[in-house]
Enzyme design. Sequence first.
Site, PDB file in Angstrom:
ATOM      1  N   ARG A   1       4.759  -9.643  -1.831  1.00 16.16           N
ATOM      2  CA  ARG A   1       5.823  -8.644  -1.644  1.00 16.16           C
ATOM      3  C   ARG A   1       7.196  -9.195  -2.012  1.00 16.16           C
ATOM      4  NH1 ARG A   1       3.570  -5.615   3.738  1.00 16.16           N
ATOM      5  NH2 ARG A   1       2.718  -3.825   2.631  1.00 16.16           N
TER       6      ARG A   1
ATOM      7  N   LYS B   1      -7.621   0.373  10.592  1.00 15.18           N
ATOM      8  CA  LYS B   1      -6.780   1.496  11.068  1.00 15.18           C
ATOM      9  C   LYS B   1      -7.470   2.819  10.764  1.00 15.18           C
ATOM     10  CE  LYS B   1      -2.581  -1.087  10.210  1.00 15.18           C
ATOM     11  NZ  LYS B   1      -2.526  -1.732   8.893  1.00 15.18           N
TER      12      LYS B   1
ATOM     13  N   GLY C   1      -1.312  -4.235   3.036  1.00 17.76           N
ATOM     14  CA  GLY C   1      -1.029  -5.626   3.387  1.00 17.76           C
ATOM     15  C   GLY C   1      -2.255  -6.522   3.349  1.00 17.76           C
TER      16      GLY C   1
ATOM     17  N   GLY D   1       0.505   1.962   4.237  1.00 17.17           N
ATOM     18  CA  GLY D   1       0.653   3.319   4.767  1.00 17.17           C
ATOM     19  C   GLY D   1       1.298   4.255   3.748  1.00 17.17           C
TER      20      GLY D   1
END
Length: 395
Positions: free
Chosen positions: A36, A194, A342, A365
């Site tokens: 990132r 998730k 991530g 997300g």
Amino acid sequence: MNIRNLNELNIQGKRVLIRCDLNVPIKNGIIQSDARILASLPTIEFALQKQAKVIIMSHLGRPKNECYEKKYSLFPIFEYLKKKINYTKVYFSNNYFNADSINPGELLVLENVRFNSGELKNDAILSQKYSKLCDIFVMDAFGSAHRKQASTYGIGKFVNIACAGPLLKYEINMLKNVLKNPKRPMISIVGGAKVSTKFNVLNKLSKISDTVIVGGGIANTFLAIDYDIGKSLYQPEFILEAKKLRDKYNNIVIPIDSRIGKNFSDTEQSIIRLPSKIQKNEEIMDFGDETIKKIVKIIKKAKTIIWNGPVGVFEFPNFRKGTEQIAKAIAKNSGFSIAGGGDTLSVIDMFSIKNEISYISTGGGAFLEFIEGKKLPAIDMLEKNFSQQILKNIF
Ligand code: AMP
């Protein structure tokens, strides 16, 4: 999209505040994956070369009480940037609302925005304070573009000029193009833990993909339609939704065998089981070999691949095989592959396949919400700010 872009503006000598997504994994002060930071670097360097007074801010992890916690400090990222950008002065500030100003062509790294009270709640007072730090606000954090927080959204109301950074723009264009006209067959792979957030995107992916491969907690939720899967990670309230998706689209590949363990530990041995044979005290933590074979075959034939999330607990060596084989199959595929999230980035780093993936998104997300077709709050903020610029006749 009616928004202002960074490259249209004269930023020389101006205070340019860039919201980056520098939320990288850090262990004992050591950066585990710099993907990132590297993605943000061209924007930062562009602004430095244009002789702006460059200020960057980001969140890191999830500090508990909106106050300083060493393990979530951006200091290691500052040290990393100081080494990379060794041709100018690079400063760090944790008390930045009173910070001294910097000179054109210099860089100031601000401490974690999530140490500020009101950041998560998109507090207006904090948003206004951020806006006072700059003449121009650049939203470049695609990975945080789905967040309505003070540094990603609230600031847009108070700052005169907000614009999109090149990384944000590039990521959005890339995703738009893939979704508009994918080469077929197109497959999607969705894994990870998730479950609730990822279920929303499964509907859209099932609709647009030829095949959807589910892994991790998502696959477990599909398995739980028909089997008792012991203490595996899954979300019972999504079983009904999983059944609807499975029966409606008929293109979701559910594991036919799994690697299970009794303890969630990195020394746990794995055993392969059919879903019907899983015991009460066992936990599915990866695909079994038959599932891996089947999925690798599907990946080989794909012309477009969308990938988010590891398919097993890849952090534990005995439960890594599924994620590893799938990652390597994606890397070998000569079609167009796009990966985001991530943990997906950590997997890509772990197996050194960065150069084999056509496009790696910095968003998790945001990547999923964009695919889902939702308007990202950051885009909403930039559009509203653009309208304000027109009203105030700024240009
Ligand atoms: P996410 O952030 O949703 O992409 O989730 C990534 C995490 O999912 C990783 O830390 C994996 O260890 C975890 N994960 C993947 N498969 C499983 C599983 N079957 N059971 C528990 N955790 C899993």
